[in-house]
Design an enzyme around this catalytic site. Structure first.
Site, short mmCIF file in Angstrom:
data_model
loop_
_atom_site.label_atom_id
_atom_site.label_comp_id
_atom_site.label_asym_id
_atom_site.label_seq_id
_atom_site.Cartn_x
_atom_site.Cartn_y
_atom_site.Cartn_z
N LYS A 295 1.01 -1.12 -0.01
CA LYS A 295 0.18 -0.02 -0.12
C LYS A 295 0.81 1.15 -0.03
O LYS A 295 2.14 1.34 0.12
CB LYS A 295 -0.97 0.02 1.35
CG LYS A 295 -0.19 0.00 2.45
CD LYS A 295 -0.90 -0.28 3.69
CE LYS A 295 -0.26 -0.20 4.90
NZ LYS A 295 -1.23 -0.52 6.17
N TYR B 274 16.13 31.18 5.04
CA TYR B 274 15.08 32.05 5.59
C TYR B 274 15.04 32.11 7.07
O TYR B 274 15.43 31.15 7.68
CB TYR B 274 13.88 31.26 5.30
CG TYR B 274 13.39 31.33 3.82
CD1 TYR B 274 13.02 32.46 3.49
CD2 TYR B 274 13.36 29.90 3.08
CE1 TYR B 274 12.61 32.54 1.71
CE2 TYR B 274 12.91 29.98 1.55
CZ TYR B 274 12.49 31.30 1.19
OH TYR B 274 12.19 31.19 -0.27
C1 LIG Z 1 -0.29 -1.82 6.85
C2 LIG Z 1 -1.06 -2.89 7.16
C3 LIG Z 1 -0.26 -4.04 7.34
C4 LIG Z 1 1.53 -3.95 7.43
O1 LIG Z 1 1.93 -3.40 8.59
P1 LIG Z 1 3.51 -3.40 8.74
O2 LIG Z 1 3.72 -2.94 10.29
O3 LIG Z 1 4.10 -2.25 7.89
O4 LIG Z 1 4.12 -5.09 8.58
C5 LIG Z 1 -0.85 -5.20 7.82
N1 LIG Z 1 -1.97 -5.24 7.95
C6 LIG Z 1 -2.87 -4.20 7.69
C7 LIG Z 1 -4.30 -4.53 7.87
C8 LIG Z 1 -2.25 -2.80 7.66
O5 LIG Z 1 -3.19 -2.04 6.97
#
Ligand SMILES: *Cc1c(COP(=O)(O)O)cnc(C)c1O
Length: 391
Positions: free
Chosen positions: A45, A269
């Site tokens: 994701k 800045y």
């Molecule tokens: C993002 C996510 C993961 C992965 O989590 P990590 O801590 O990056 O391994 C697993 N399950 C769900 C439902 C997530 O949203």
């Protein structure tokens, strides 16, 4: 071995280089750490936590069994890039989105009663048949079916012809903290909820609970699949300790110009840094518009030739300035590492995160869209994009 700026000489020399062979090794290391019958769901994701989902998804074939994304749009991007692995959408999804989910053959992780209703109405209307996953809330408190939802859930499923529950899952709220018994309690609650579902006639061949921290802690039971996110990218899933795999990303730039400043002169800045001695300042073509946070002003360090130089003055939109007075020999065009290894030293995502009061996840996701992701596979280098494979 050519560098990104040699390979792409007409671009600003600020790149995030992604090591695909390290990604392969991380996938293998995760698979090797799992118990019998367990498989990896690669969580790609948010554009693979800033690394570029399409290129990483291509490497998952044969090493991961499923890819998980958060959004329908993310799933579509992967399918349009001819990624053939099953794609699980972690959600949430609206009624208006389900027809596309069906049409493209994605797997929806149904995250609660409202989504179940939206799903069921579209499945009935279209006569869709296929597989879904169900998410249970074992204690995260954001998404998932609660114990009290299960009876109604089983009833709606019984009314749907041709819909199979292929997986049941849950998400841990505090898996990095090995001292907190809550993760074990969540596993027990999950077991109780799946037992209740079984009694109601709902069973799935596949359960997946563990995120990266739970994988690193070995909290995976034989046959369970895992959802591996941050661990794939080589950042630390745990608070203390660090069973970190190989970081994939090196974020680099080059010295654009060098300037001698007299004591009492200010840089940048707000005049937030004033030279206390005759100083040599290097200007670098990267700024907060690239995700190099403004809060790193006068806080962060960079590596040049394996040695540290402090960021001085404010981080601007497109530029930062570093003090190289103590690094004789630095010249315009020298490579500068903003994040990643250079020689014996490393600026980790965790180091930057600590300076910003956040976690490595946010640092990786924040590397801006303006920074080209350069993929390295052995000696081959390319930029992701249409027609960009070779050039
Ligand atoms: C993002 C996510 C993961 C992965 O989590 P990590 O801590 O990056 O391994 C697993 N399950 C769900 C439902 C997530 O949203």
């Amino acid at each position: 071995m050519s560098t990104a700026s040699e390979r792409f000489p007409t671009r600003r020399p600020t790149f995030a280089e992604i090591d695909l062979e390290a990604f392969d090794r991380n996938l293998d290391a995760i698979a090797a750490s799992l118990p019998r019958g367990s498989r990896t769901i690669a969580v790609l994701k948010a554009d693979a936590y800033g690394h570029g989902a399409v290129e990483l998804a291509r490497r998952c074939a044969g090493k991961a069994d499923t890819i998980a994304v958060a959004l329908l749009e993310e799933a579509i991007e992967l399918r349009d890039a001819a990624i053939e692995l099953p794609i699980l959408i972690l959600g949430p999804l609206s009624a208006a989105q389900f027809d596309l989910v069906f049409e493209k053959g994605f797997t929806a992780g149904i995250v609660g009663p409202e989504e179940m209703e939206a799903f069921a109405s579209r499945a009935r209307a279209t006569g869709w048949k296929g597989e879904i996953h169900l998410k249970l809330d074992s204690g995260m408190g954001r998404m998932g079916f609660l114990e009290s939802d299960l009876e109604a859930l089983a009833r709606s499923l019984r009314e749907l012809d041709g819909v199979t529950v292929a997986g049941i899952y849950t998400h841990f709220a505090n898996a990095p903290d090995a001292e907190d018994p809550f993760t074990i309690e969540q596993m027990e609650r999950f077991d109780a909820m799946t037992a209740r579902l079984r009694a109601l006639g709902i069973e799935a061949p596949l359960h997946h609970l563990a995120n990266s921290a739970a994988i690193a802690r070995g909290l995976v039971r034989a046959g369970e699949w895992v959802r591996a996110g941050i661990i794939l990218y080589g950042a630390e899933p745990l608070e203390r300790d660090a069973k970190r795999l190989e970081p994939l990303m090196r974020w680099t730039t080059r010295v654009a110009r060098l300037k001698e400043v007299a004591p009492g002169s200010s840089v940048g800045y707000g005049r937030s840094w004033i030279a206390a001695r005759p100083s040599r300042i290097a200007t670098l073509p990267v700024g907060y518009a690239d995700g190099y946070g403004r809060a790193l002003s006068n806080q962060a360090e960079v590596l040049i030739g394996g040695r540290r130089a402090p960021v001085v003055g404010r981080v601007s939109m497109d530029l930062i300035t570093v003090d190289v007075t103590d690094l004789p020999g630095v010249a315009a065009g020298d490579e500068v590492t903003l994040m990643g290894r250079d020689g014996d030293d490393e600026i980790s995502a965790e180091e930057l995160a600590a300076k910003l009061g956040t976690i490595s996840y946010e640092i990786l996701c924040d590397v801006g869209a303006r920074v080209p992701r350069i993929y390295r596979d052995g000696r081959r280098l390319w930029i992701h994009g249409p027609g960009a494979r070779g050039g």
